[in-house]
Every structure is written in structure tokens, then in C-alpha cells.
Design an enzyme around this catalytic site. Structure first.
Site, PDB file in Angstrom:
ATOM      1  N   HIS A 275       1.321  -0.649   0.015  1.00 49.21           N
ATOM      2  CA  HIS A 275       0.114   0.194  -0.438  1.00 49.21           C
ATOM      3  C   HIS A 275       0.782   1.066   0.274  1.00 49.21           C
ATOM      4  O   HIS A 275       1.885   0.907   0.398  1.00 49.21           O
ATOM      5  CB  HIS A 275      -0.924  -0.096   1.545  1.00 49.21           C
ATOM      6  CG  HIS A 275      -1.965  -1.252   0.843  1.00 49.21           C
ATOM      7  ND1 HIS A 275      -3.147  -0.895   1.905  1.00 49.21           N
ATOM      8  CD2 HIS A 275      -2.349  -2.226  -0.114  1.00 49.21           C
ATOM      9  CE1 HIS A 275      -3.957  -2.154   1.569  1.00 49.21           C
ATOM     10  NE2 HIS A 275      -3.616  -2.530   0.195  1.00 49.21           N
TER      11      HIS A 275
ATOM     12  N   GLU B  51       0.604   3.890   1.748  1.00 48.01           N
ATOM     13  CA  GLU B  51       1.538   4.289   3.412  1.00 48.01           C
ATOM     14  C   GLU B  51       3.374   3.272   3.209  1.00 48.01           C
ATOM     15  O   GLU B  51       4.510   4.154   4.252  1.00 48.01           O
ATOM     16  CB  GLU B  51       0.335   4.299   4.227  1.00 48.01           C
ATOM     17  CG  GLU B  51      -0.376   4.821   4.184  1.00 48.01           C
ATOM     18  CD  GLU B  51      -1.703   3.658   3.587  1.00 48.01           C
ATOM     19  OE1 GLU B  51      -2.186   3.727   4.400  1.00 48.01           O
ATOM     20  OE2 GLU B  51      -1.326   3.037   2.373  1.00 48.01           O
TER      21      GLU B  51
ATOM     22  N   CYS C 261      -5.636   1.202   6.271  1.00 47.15           N
ATOM     23  CA  CYS C 261      -6.250   0.191   6.563  1.00 47.15           C
ATOM     24  C   CYS C 261      -5.909  -0.842   7.722  1.00 47.15           C
ATOM     25  O   CYS C 261      -4.076  -0.204   8.330  1.00 47.15           O
ATOM     26  CB  CYS C 261      -6.390  -1.375   5.880  1.00 47.15           C
ATOM     27  SG  CYS C 261      -4.335  -1.784   5.389  1.00 47.15           S
TER      28      CYS C 261
ATOM     29  N   CYS D  10      -1.693  -1.721   7.314  1.00 44.97           N
ATOM     30  CA  CYS D  10      -1.038  -0.514   7.347  1.00 44.97           C
ATOM     31  C   CYS D  10      -0.311   0.540   8.758  1.00 44.97           C
ATOM     32  O   CYS D  10       0.610   1.146   9.107  1.00 44.97           O
ATOM     33  CB  CYS D  10      -1.578   0.568   6.212  1.00 44.97           C
ATOM     34  SG  CYS D  10      -1.123   0.132   4.486  1.00 44.97           S
TER      35      CYS D  10
ATOM     36  N   ALA E 247     -19.563  12.556 -26.998  1.00 41.05           N
ATOM     37  CA  ALA E 247     -18.580  14.275 -27.610  1.00 41.05           C
ATOM     38  C   ALA E 247     -19.637  14.508 -28.729  1.00 41.05           C
ATOM     39  O   ALA E 247     -20.576  13.747 -29.132  1.00 41.05           O
ATOM     40  CB  ALA E 247     -17.116  13.412 -28.863  1.00 41.05           C
TER      41      ALA E 247
ATOM     42  N   ARG F  81      -9.657   6.744 -20.649  1.00 42.52           N
ATOM     43  CA  ARG F  81      -9.981   5.621 -20.738  1.00 42.52           C
ATOM     44  C   ARG F  81      -8.680   3.897 -19.920  1.00 42.52           C
ATOM     45  O   ARG F  81      -9.320   2.991 -19.265  1.00 42.52           O
ATOM     46  CB  ARG F  81      -9.621   5.031 -21.948  1.00 42.52           C
ATOM     47  CG  ARG F  81     -10.979   5.650 -22.690  1.00 42.52           C
ATOM     48  CD  ARG F  81     -10.163   4.668 -24.777  1.00 42.52           C
ATOM     49  NE  ARG F  81     -10.882   4.454 -25.819  1.00 42.52           N
ATOM     50  CZ  ARG F  81     -11.255   4.755 -26.894  1.00 42.52           C
ATOM     51  NH1 ARG F  81     -10.435   4.096 -27.011  1.00 42.52           N
ATOM     52  NH2 ARG F  81     -12.499   4.907 -27.520  1.00 42.52           N
TER      53      ARG F  81
ATOM     54  N   ASP G 123     -18.899   2.371 -36.073  1.00 40.74           N
ATOM     55  CA  ASP G 123     -17.153   2.771 -35.829  1.00 40.74           C
ATOM     56  C   ASP G 123     -15.952   1.699 -35.716  1.00 40.74           C
ATOM     57  O   ASP G 123     -15.122   2.548 -36.041  1.00 40.74           O
ATOM     58  CB  ASP G 123     -17.322   3.616 -34.955  1.00 40.74           C
ATOM     59  CG  ASP G 123     -19.065   4.847 -34.877  1.00 40.74           C
ATOM     60  OD1 ASP G 123     -18.818   4.953 -36.289  1.00 40.74           O
ATOM     61  OD2 ASP G 123     -19.067   5.068 -34.225  1.00 40.74           O
TER      62      ASP G 123
ATOM     63  N   ARG H 239      -4.055   4.662 -25.862  1.00 41.98           N
ATOM     64  CA  ARG H 239      -3.121   5.227 -27.542  1.00 41.98           C
ATOM     65  C   ARG H 239      -2.706   6.204 -27.290  1.00 41.98           C
ATOM     66  O   ARG H 239      -1.310   6.738 -27.430  1.00 41.98           O
ATOM     67  CB  ARG H 239      -4.491   4.898 -28.918  1.00 41.98           C
ATOM     68  CG  ARG H 239      -4.524   3.921 -29.019  1.00 41.98           C
ATOM     69  CD  ARG H 239      -5.380   3.862 -30.333  1.00 41.98           C
ATOM     70  NE  ARG H 239      -5.978   4.562 -31.323  1.00 41.98           N
ATOM     71  CZ  ARG H 239      -7.005   4.668 -30.769  1.00 41.98           C
ATOM     72  NH1 ARG H 239      -7.380   3.877 -30.112  1.00 41.98           N
ATOM     73  NH2 ARG H 239      -8.290   5.213 -30.860  1.00 41.98           N
TER      74      ARG H 239
END
Length: 309
Positions: free
Chosen positions: A53, A55, A81, A90, A160, A189, A205, A212
Site C-alpha cells: 500500500h 503508506e 487500513c 498499514c 462528444a 480510458r 465505427d 493510445r
């Protein structure tokens, strides 16, 4: 060089965001270790489930790069945690260190462990401060928060639009947004564990659903849900998608599929689809962020609508 607590939290957020989309079912978390006079000793971020983790990594980096300095303050985006999972608590590592003060961005929303970490640290007579840059820290773990409280990932819609409101590019073009907007889209993404689209979008499409425009997380495999009741998508397309690191699944019911993803540990879904599927999501209230990218004469306008939670 002295660093303020807010600046340290910003550094922790920046470190965590580098791994946003790679940590599911865990949330992205960042941490910074400071000396008593505010010097930065170590920075760490959780990179993947099963790995140390944030920390722990921050403390290890502090020991490696500043062995003669004494760590005093730990600044972390999410409550440490206090339970055993794939790694140890942690809080135990923090209490074994010289850390005297812990600054937490936001509490752990998991109802099974909420406040356990902060209480354990307070019970051990450590100074605990909670709520620094809290909105930013909450947003960072928004997908994790949705999943542990509602059983499903955060659903982010990317839409869009041309200036006339159309979603359809000119003939022979796949997009009409500017390069900066394309970079933003690919960053979304990168942050996602899964995608949702419709069969119409795939057939019209042939989108790749790959990252990318910016570096992707190494070895990342994502789920691609395709609303395809009539099973119009050929198996060859499904097989080709697998070569791009996508587990493509044709689905009938949106809600069932989304909650199934949540049960599998996905934190973030990105929707890239046509108007028919988007209307269904609106009608079913199955969305959390609606991001509109509108092409303008001089620049693209990005607007985000968020549902309260």
C-alpha cells in the site's frame, strides 16, 4: 525545503492518480512522509492489488533515500487500513515507525472497516487529522466508494458533440474533437476498468477501445460490455478485441451486467456509445458523471455533470 500539509496532500494525490485504473478492486491511494520540519522524505502510491500500500511504500522510500532523517508526519489520501487482506494492516507498519502525526484526506467508505484505521492510530496516541483536500480525495476513490456502498462501479459517460449537437463525424472521419480532447478521452480510458458501448457503435465505427494517446497500465485487461440483444456482433470481432486486451461480452440487461462487474471488483466504467444507449442510461438513472465534449470554433468545451452521492 519545507512543504505545507496541503502541498504534501497534493503530491500524494498526484502520485495516486498515476495508478488510477490499475488498482481495482482496491482504490488508488497516495502517501507522503515528512520530517518534523516539513521536509519531504518519501512518496508512495498503491500500484496494484496485492502490492504494498501507499503508506508502506512511502515509508520504505523515506528509509531508502533519507536514512538519517526521522519520519514524523504521514500524509495519505485515504484512511490507512487496519485489517489483513492480501497485505498486512498499514496501521501496524505506521505504529512501528517513528510517525507521530497522520493526516488523512478522507475516511475509508467501506462500511466493514470505516474509521477502524483512524481509531487504531488515535488509540495508540498518535495525532490524527482528517479532511485535507477531502473533495479531491473523495473524487479519486469515487469508483471504489460506489462499489463498496452500492455494489456497482462508478459510471462515467463520455459524449462528444459537434456544435450543432450531432454525435456523427463527417464522412471518412472517425472523430471531430481536437487533439487535446482526444488526449483527455484516452486518459479517461486509462482510468477505467471496463467500457460500455452498443452494438450500433461497434458496427458503425469499429472502435478499438484502447489507450493510445497516453501510456496505459502495463498488462491491463479490461471488460467491454456490448449492449447487443440481437447478437449482431460477430465472434471474429470478439476474438480480435481479446488481442487488444479486452474481454468483450454481449449483454441483454444493463443493470444486471453493471452490478455483475461490481461483484467482480471493477471500480470504474466508461461509457462510449450512441444516443440510443445513452438515452437508456439516462432513463434508468445508471450514470454518475456525464462528460460532454463539444467542438467549438476555437477550442473544445468540456463540461461535467455529476449526480450527488
Amino acid at each position: 525545503m519545507t512543504t505545507s500539509i496541503q502541498n504534501a496532500m497534493q503530491l500524494a494525490l498526484d502520485a495516486a492518480r498515476e495508478h488510477w485504473g490499475a488498482t481495482a478492486p482496491n482504490p488508488p491511494v497516495g502517501a507522503v512522509v515528512l520530517s518534523e520540519d516539513g521536509g519531504i522524505l518519501g512518496i508512495g502510491a498503491h500500484t496494484k492489488a496485492g502490492q504494498p500500500h501507499a503508506e508502506i511504500l512511502a515509508l520504505q522510500n523515506a528509509a531508502l533515500h533519507h536514512p538519517t532523517n526521522t519520519p514524523h508526519t504521514l500524509v495519505v489520501t485515504l484512511e490507512p487500513c487496519n485489517h489483513f487482506g492480501k497485505t498486512g494492516p498499514c496501521t501496524e507498519a505506521i505504529l512501528q515507525s517513528s510517525i507521530r502525526k497522520i493526516v488523512i484526506g478522507t475516511r475509508d467508505p467501506n462500511p466493514h472497516v470505516a474509521s477502524g484505521g483512524a481509531k487504531a492510530l488515535q488509540d495508540a496516541v498518535r495525532i490524527v487529522e482528517i479532511g485535507v483536500l477531502e473533495n479531491d480525495c473523495k473524487d479519486l476513490i469515487g469508483g471504489f466508494r460506489k462499489r463498496v456502498l452500492l455494489g456497482r462501479p462508478r459510471i462515467r459517460v463520455k459524449q462528444a458533440l459537434r456544435s450543432n449537437g450531432s454525435m456523427i463525424p463527417d464522412p471518412a472521419q472517425k472523430t471531430f474533437t481536437r487533439e487535446s480532447s482526444l488526449l483527455f478521452s484516452h486518459q479517461l480510458r486509462r482510468q477505467s476498468d471496463a467500457f460500455l458501448t452498443g452494438s450500433g457503435t461497434v458496427l458503425a465505427d469499429n472502435p478499438l477501445f484502447t489507450v493510445r494517446k497516453c501510456p496505459d497500465h502495463s498488462g491491463k485487461v479490461r471488460t467491454l460490455l456490448i449492449a447487443d440483444r440481437r447478437r449482431r456482433i460477430p465472434n471474429t470481432w470478439i476474438q480480435e478485441a481479446a488481442t487488444r486486451g479486452l474481454r468483450a461480452i454481449a449483454i441483454d440487461d444493463l443493470s444486471t451486467a453493471i452490478f455483475q462487474l461490481g461483484s467482480e471488483g471493477a471500480n470504474e466504467i466508461l461509457v462510449e456509445a450512441g444516443p440510443t444507449l445513452l438515452q437508456k442510461l439516462r432513463a434508468a438513472d445508471l450514470w454518475d458523471e456525464w462528460i460532454k465534449i463539444t467542438h467549438g470554433e476555437s477550442e473544445d468545451l468540456i463540461e461535467t455533470e455529476r449526480r450527488p452521492f
